[in-house]
Design a protein around this motif. Structure first.
Motif, mmCIF file in Angstrom:
data_model
loop_
_atom_site.group_PDB
_atom_site.id
_atom_site.type_symbol
_atom_site.label_atom_id
_atom_site.label_comp_id
_atom_site.label_asym_id
_atom_site.label_seq_id
_atom_site.Cartn_x
_atom_site.Cartn_y
_atom_site.Cartn_z
ATOM 1 N N LYS A 48 0.829 -1.203 0.000
ATOM 2 C CA LYS A 48 0.000 0.000 0.000
ATOM 3 C C LYS A 48 0.865 1.255 0.000
ATOM 4 O O LYS A 48 0.591 2.221 -0.714
ATOM 5 C CB LYS A 48 -0.922 -0.017 1.227
ATOM 6 C CG LYS A 48 -1.874 1.155 1.305
ATOM 7 C CD LYS A 48 -2.864 1.114 0.174
ATOM 8 C CE LYS A 48 -3.873 2.248 0.295
ATOM 9 N NZ LYS A 48 -4.722 2.335 -0.891
ATOM 10 N N GLN A 49 1.952 1.245 0.790
ATOM 11 C CA GLN A 49 2.868 2.384 0.810
ATOM 12 C C GLN A 49 3.497 2.598 -0.565
ATOM 13 O O GLN A 49 3.591 3.739 -1.039
ATOM 14 C CB GLN A 49 3.966 2.154 1.843
ATOM 15 C CG GLN A 49 3.505 2.223 3.272
ATOM 16 C CD GLN A 49 4.614 1.864 4.237
ATOM 17 O OE1 GLN A 49 5.409 0.967 3.979
ATOM 18 N NE2 GLN A 49 4.674 2.567 5.348
ATOM 19 N N LEU A 50 3.911 1.509 -1.203
ATOM 20 C CA LEU A 50 4.504 1.619 -2.537
ATOM 21 C C LEU A 50 3.508 2.183 -3.549
ATOM 22 O O LEU A 50 3.871 2.992 -4.403
ATOM 23 C CB LEU A 50 4.983 0.251 -3.018
ATOM 24 C CG LEU A 50 6.363 -0.189 -2.564
ATOM 25 C CD1 LEU A 50 6.661 -1.591 -3.079
ATOM 26 C CD2 LEU A 50 7.420 0.769 -3.038
ATOM 27 N N SER A 170 3.577 6.743 7.969
ATOM 28 C CA SER A 170 4.356 5.521 8.204
ATOM 29 C C SER A 170 5.631 5.460 7.366
ATOM 30 O O SER A 170 6.171 4.391 7.143
ATOM 31 C CB SER A 170 3.487 4.298 7.909
ATOM 32 O OG SER A 170 2.987 4.365 6.586
ATOM 33 N N ALA A 171 6.140 6.621 6.930
ATOM 34 C CA ALA A 171 7.348 6.626 6.092
ATOM 35 C C ALA A 171 8.565 6.110 6.854
ATOM 36 O O ALA A 171 9.508 5.617 6.250
ATOM 37 C CB ALA A 171 7.615 8.038 5.572
ATOM 38 N N TYR A 172 8.531 6.199 8.179
ATOM 39 C CA TYR A 172 9.680 5.733 8.961
ATOM 40 C C TYR A 172 9.859 4.217 8.875
ATOM 41 O O TYR A 172 10.923 3.695 9.207
ATOM 42 C CB TYR A 172 9.523 6.153 10.433
ATOM 43 C CG TYR A 172 8.369 5.485 11.141
ATOM 44 C CD1 TYR A 172 8.561 4.295 11.836
ATOM 45 C CD2 TYR A 172 7.094 6.032 11.108
ATOM 46 C CE1 TYR A 172 7.510 3.671 12.482
ATOM 47 C CE2 TYR A 172 6.039 5.418 11.744
ATOM 48 C CZ TYR A 172 6.247 4.239 12.439
ATOM 49 O OH TYR A 172 5.199 3.617 13.074
ATOM 50 N N ARG A 173 8.843 3.496 8.431
ATOM 51 C CA ARG A 173 8.953 2.039 8.302
ATOM 52 C C ARG A 173 9.637 1.610 7.005
ATOM 53 O O ARG A 173 9.979 0.444 6.843
ATOM 54 C CB ARG A 173 7.564 1.398 8.362
ATOM 55 C CG ARG A 173 6.884 1.565 9.691
ATOM 56 C CD ARG A 173 5.555 0.874 9.711
ATOM 57 N NE ARG A 173 4.918 1.029 10.995
ATOM 58 C CZ ARG A 173 3.694 0.649 11.282
ATOM 59 N NH1 ARG A 173 2.981 0.063 10.334
ATOM 60 N NH2 ARG A 173 3.183 0.816 12.466
ATOM 61 N N LEU A 174 9.796 2.536 6.092
ATOM 62 C CA LEU A 174 10.403 2.218 4.801
ATOM 63 C C LEU A 174 11.925 2.229 4.909
ATOM 64 O O LEU A 174 12.490 2.740 5.872
ATOM 65 C CB LEU A 174 9.963 3.257 3.761
ATOM 66 C CG LEU A 174 8.467 3.325 3.470
ATOM 67 C CD1 LEU A 174 8.142 4.615 2.735
ATOM 68 C CD2 LEU A 174 8.024 2.130 2.650
ATOM 69 N N GLY A 179 12.073 6.101 2.229
ATOM 70 C CA GLY A 179 11.435 6.945 3.244
ATOM 71 C C GLY A 179 11.710 8.419 3.015
ATOM 72 O O GLY A 179 10.828 9.270 3.182
ATOM 73 N N ALA A 180 12.943 8.754 2.600
ATOM 74 C CA ALA A 180 13.285 10.153 2.320
ATOM 75 C C ALA A 180 12.473 10.670 1.136
ATOM 76 O O ALA A 180 11.993 11.810 1.140
ATOM 77 C CB ALA A 180 14.777 10.277 2.036
#
Length: 200
Positions: A48-50, A170-174, A179-180
């Motif tokens: 989902k993040q991707l 939730s970018a810190y999980r990447l 994440g950046a």
């Protein structure tokens, strides 16, 4: 906006790497019929993040494109008497997210709220369809960016509200590189959309 092509290129490379890692984790390349429930849940979050990151990268690409004016369609010839028109369903355009299926039967959760928990493997087809759609987009992002650019131009012409990209919580999980990029995208999109006429 001058750094947008570099961050888009780097972002798409990182997204391809993350998707390859996700495919390896779930053995999606073997096209399994089922997946372990826990494995699917662990893989669905990163997928989902991707999807969100790739969608935002495509919007950034689309906003940087200069589109040629659309040619007017040629007028069709008159049909002969007795001719029937046959219509076919339009081909489905790429979708970066699939339908979410309920984990248990709705009637079971009404009768016994909180007491019914599904277990065992789950069908892999919806998950594989999402992975496949994202893979196709990452294979040829320029085509999808052009289509998206036309769609954004139509929205702007209609006077729709300016699209907004919220920060990804939730970018810190990447992975740090991805994440950046995920953290930088909302600001880049906001800067790219400054010229959007939002007077309505």
């Amino acid at each position: 906006m001058s750094n947008a092509p570099d961050i888009v290129t780097h972002g798409l490379e990182q997204a391809r790497y993350a998707l390859t890692k996700l495919i390896g984790m779930t053995n999606a390349h073997l096209r399994p019929l089922t997946l372990k429930r826990g494995l699917k849940q662990r893989a669905s979050g990163p997928l989902k993040q991707l999807e969100i990151i790739v969608r935002r990268l495509l919007v950034l690409m689309a906003l940087a494109l200069r589109l040629a004016p659309v040619r007017p369609r040629a007028t069709s010839l008159p049909l002969l008497e007795g001719t029937e028109l046959v219509t076919f369903p339009a081909p489905r355009r790429f979708a970066l997210s699939g339908r979410v299926q309920p984990a248990v039967a709705p009637e079971a959760s009404v009768l016994f709220p909180g007491s019914v928990r599904a277990s065992g493997p789950v069908p892999a087809a919806p998950f594989l369809a999402r992975v496949s759609a994202l893979y196709r987009v990452l294979e040829n992002p320029e085509v999808h960016a052009k289509r998206l650019a036309r769609s954004l131009a139509r929205q702007q012409k209609r006077g729709d509200l300016k699209p907004v990209a919220l920060p990804m919580a939730s970018a810190y999980r990447l992975r740090p590189e991805l994440g950046a990029i995920a953290t930088a995208l909302p600001g880049l999109l906001s800067a790219a959309l400054e010229k959007w006429d939002n007077s309505s």
